[in-house]
Write an enzyme that holds these catalytic residues in place. Sequence first.
Site, mmCIF file in Angstrom:
data_model
loop_
_atom_site.group_PDB
_atom_site.id
_atom_site.type_symbol
_atom_site.label_atom_id
_atom_site.label_comp_id
_atom_site.label_asym_id
_atom_site.label_seq_id
_atom_site.Cartn_x
_atom_site.Cartn_y
_atom_site.Cartn_z
ATOM 1 N N ALA A 44 0.862 -1.177 0.000
ATOM 2 C CA ALA A 44 0.000 0.000 0.000
ATOM 3 C C ALA A 44 0.902 1.231 0.000
ATOM 4 C CB ALA A 44 -0.900 -0.022 1.239
ATOM 5 N N GLU A 45 1.129 1.771 -1.190
ATOM 6 C CA GLU A 45 2.185 2.768 -1.334
ATOM 7 C C GLU A 45 1.838 4.108 -0.698
ATOM 8 O OE1 GLU A 45 1.107 0.782 -3.778
ATOM 9 O OE2 GLU A 45 2.855 -0.485 -4.162
ATOM 10 N N PRO B 246 1.228 5.692 -6.787
ATOM 11 C CA PRO B 246 0.164 6.039 -5.833
ATOM 12 C C PRO B 246 0.666 6.951 -4.711
ATOM 13 C CG PRO B 246 0.171 3.683 -6.269
ATOM 14 C CD PRO B 246 1.416 4.254 -6.901
ATOM 15 N N HIS C 133 8.052 -3.067 -14.480
ATOM 16 C CA HIS C 133 9.266 -3.333 -13.698
ATOM 17 C C HIS C 133 10.463 -2.702 -14.394
ATOM 18 C CE1 HIS C 133 6.446 -6.652 -12.827
ATOM 19 N NE2 HIS C 133 6.910 -6.589 -11.602
ATOM 20 N N ILE D 160 5.602 3.390 -7.438
ATOM 21 C CA ILE D 160 5.656 4.523 -6.513
ATOM 22 C C ILE D 160 4.538 5.529 -6.825
ATOM 23 C CG2 ILE D 160 7.247 6.002 -7.820
ATOM 24 C CD1 ILE D 160 8.706 6.616 -5.204
ATOM 25 N N GLN E 61 8.843 -1.169 -4.014
ATOM 26 C CA GLN E 61 9.457 -2.356 -4.588
ATOM 27 C C GLN E 61 10.017 -2.099 -5.990
ATOM 28 O OE1 GLN E 61 7.146 -6.230 -4.588
ATOM 29 N NE2 GLN E 61 8.513 -6.319 -2.843
ATOM 30 N N PHE E 62 9.310 -1.307 -6.754
ATOM 31 C CA PHE E 62 9.776 -0.878 -8.074
ATOM 32 C C PHE E 62 9.338 0.577 -8.245
ATOM 33 C CE2 PHE E 62 9.599 -5.421 -8.491
ATOM 34 C CZ PHE E 62 10.686 -5.748 -9.305
ATOM 35 N N ALA E 63 10.148 1.362 -8.952
ATOM 36 C CA ALA E 63 9.772 2.757 -9.223
ATOM 37 C C ALA E 63 8.427 2.806 -9.933
ATOM 38 C CB ALA E 63 10.854 3.431 -10.063
ATOM 39 N N ASP E 64 8.121 1.753 -10.665
ATOM 40 C CA ASP E 64 6.853 1.657 -11.397
ATOM 41 C C ASP E 64 5.644 1.702 -10.453
ATOM 42 O OD1 ASP E 64 8.105 -0.051 -14.113
ATOM 43 O OD2 ASP E 64 9.176 -0.072 -12.219
#
Lengths: 326, 345
Positions: free
Chosen positions: A59-60, A89, A129, A87, A82-85
Amino acid sequence: MPQLTLVEAVNLALKEEMTRDPRVVVLGQDVGRKGGVFGVTRGLRREFGELRVLDAPIAEIGIAGVAIGAALAGLRPVAEFQFADYIHPAFDQIANEAATISYRSNGVWQCPVVFRAPCGAGVHGGLYHSQSVEAYYGHVPGLTVIVPSGPAEAKGLLKRAIRDPNPVVFFEHKGSYRREREEVPEGETLLPIGQARIDRQGDDVSAITYGIGVHWARQAAAALEADGVSVEILDLRTVHPFDREAVARSVQKTNRALIVHEANKTLGVGAEIAAFLAEELFDSLDAPVGRVAARDCHVPYAEAQERAIIPNAAQVVEAIRRTMAY
Amino acid sequence: MAATVEAATVETATMAATNDAGPLSGEEISLLQGWYRTMLLARAVDELMWIVGAQGKAHFILTSRGHEAAQVASAAALRAGHDYIFTYYRSMAAALQVGVAPEDVFRSVLAKRDDPFAGGRQLPNHFSVRRLRLPAGSSSVATHLPHAAGAGYAARVLGEDTVSVAYFGDGATAKGDFHEALTFAGIWKLPVVFFCENNGLAISVPVELESPAPIHLKGAGYGMPGVRVDGCDPLAVYRAMQEAVTRARRGDGPSLIEAEVVRLVAHSNADDQTVYRTPDELAAAQARDPLPRLRRRLLGAGVAEAALATWESEVRARAEAALSTAEASPDPDAADARKYLYAEA
């Protein structure tokens, strides 16, 4: 000095900072039991406990927002995405909340959070990713955006970022995580925020870059030596706010500039640097400013398509040749 | 401490409103007298804010009118300066209760240089006081709920018995930030009180178009008690808040409180509520105004009319003096517009 990969260097930076300062905590999905999907936080939970190395729900908004609140209440959180993809939210929390706290509190409250995420393509991760998202954060006053180029850089910059009173967004290229080992100093070697670094001295053209772009520029510079072209590589390290003086110094020496990054070209970091050069150093330029960047596309999974989108060293060589031939 | 969530025993209760006609203890009368004066001050400051707004001296006005009992009585259950208080743009009465000065409220309304919250940079009623552990809030709805959870997390890491509270409206419960904050706080049993002031409206959108279920029931989904109280009854609010704060402080985790309040005026001075609220609805809200109700109660408890009248005139004079002080403050320097973008190390 130990020979470390970038993953190991970030792990060491976290371990040293958590040992030094009990207020430093790490939170993010899979950072505890698993030690991170790339192993960046491996061993930390065992050493510092599950509260200081907190396995967050996926839950970003919560990861970013909890880190911000914890910082307001005295901690020095390092929030991992976990991945910049993934981030995105948290953009509201980072850009609207963390970045504005000092400004809208008359400098009374500070928000010392590091928001870390692996970025970048080249590992066949497809659309979600592979992203390079630093430019989004570069548009926000109050944020500092750092993209380290190698293990020693990553360690020194992350340690400094953790101690900085401002929110820092810190992107590590996953393609650089285990590509190379280098000597990484242990202990108190901190690298400055907001200062670029000459990675390689040169006379003919400035390759202005950061992150994995430094790797491509090194390969290109080595290849161009045979042609008698001397490439200076400027590693920005901090892409926002970027080191205008260092860019100016290098370009005033070489009179030619090529900007290299993996992120999409349009409205990217390179666009800003090119505009800076056009506004402030027009008289110093002997050739148009060049850019090597991704081809304004999502990152496809199929290898041939991914290679068609993401830049590489050969493109840097080609672009420098064009610049030199002008 | 393990993050394991046991099969949570979660109460969801609608607390009975206290009986206005019932007898009050000496301590209760004393509490109510103090709160009444703070509520009067909040009301007087609020009314003056709208006047300076209408006079063109302030650009933007946000109101706490109708929320005073819920805010003052809930804030009274906190340890001011020890507990973290995450406010929103209606929280003026709560801010006054924990020690914010009305002069500073007006400096913020008038965007004065010496506005200690933001130096005139931020809209009015966005409080920020470090010594009161009252962090600066943004204007976004619900974004401070994860911050309250984060402050609760910090208390756990630092081993402090600090509680954090987030104040927010009914509209905020629809946002993802609400969900993620309560998820986090519930899993880790963080010392947080989520205090919802449900006035039935998110600007014009009624609560049934914001929340598919009564708000206090949402607590169950996050493993925490959810209680509903009459937010116009300060003693009922105080008891619910005391219970939640005690629970948090002893390490038993977060709570959700839904205080049913009324919004007596428009959302802001940029809003015309007659477009979406009927005269009957407005009259019904007015009939629940917590100030006259508490006044009646104090009279019924034997407080002299003369004493009440004295407080009322004293408080008005205090608010007017605060406004005059703030009006005499200098305006900010335009050259400082980019100051504090980055904190100094």
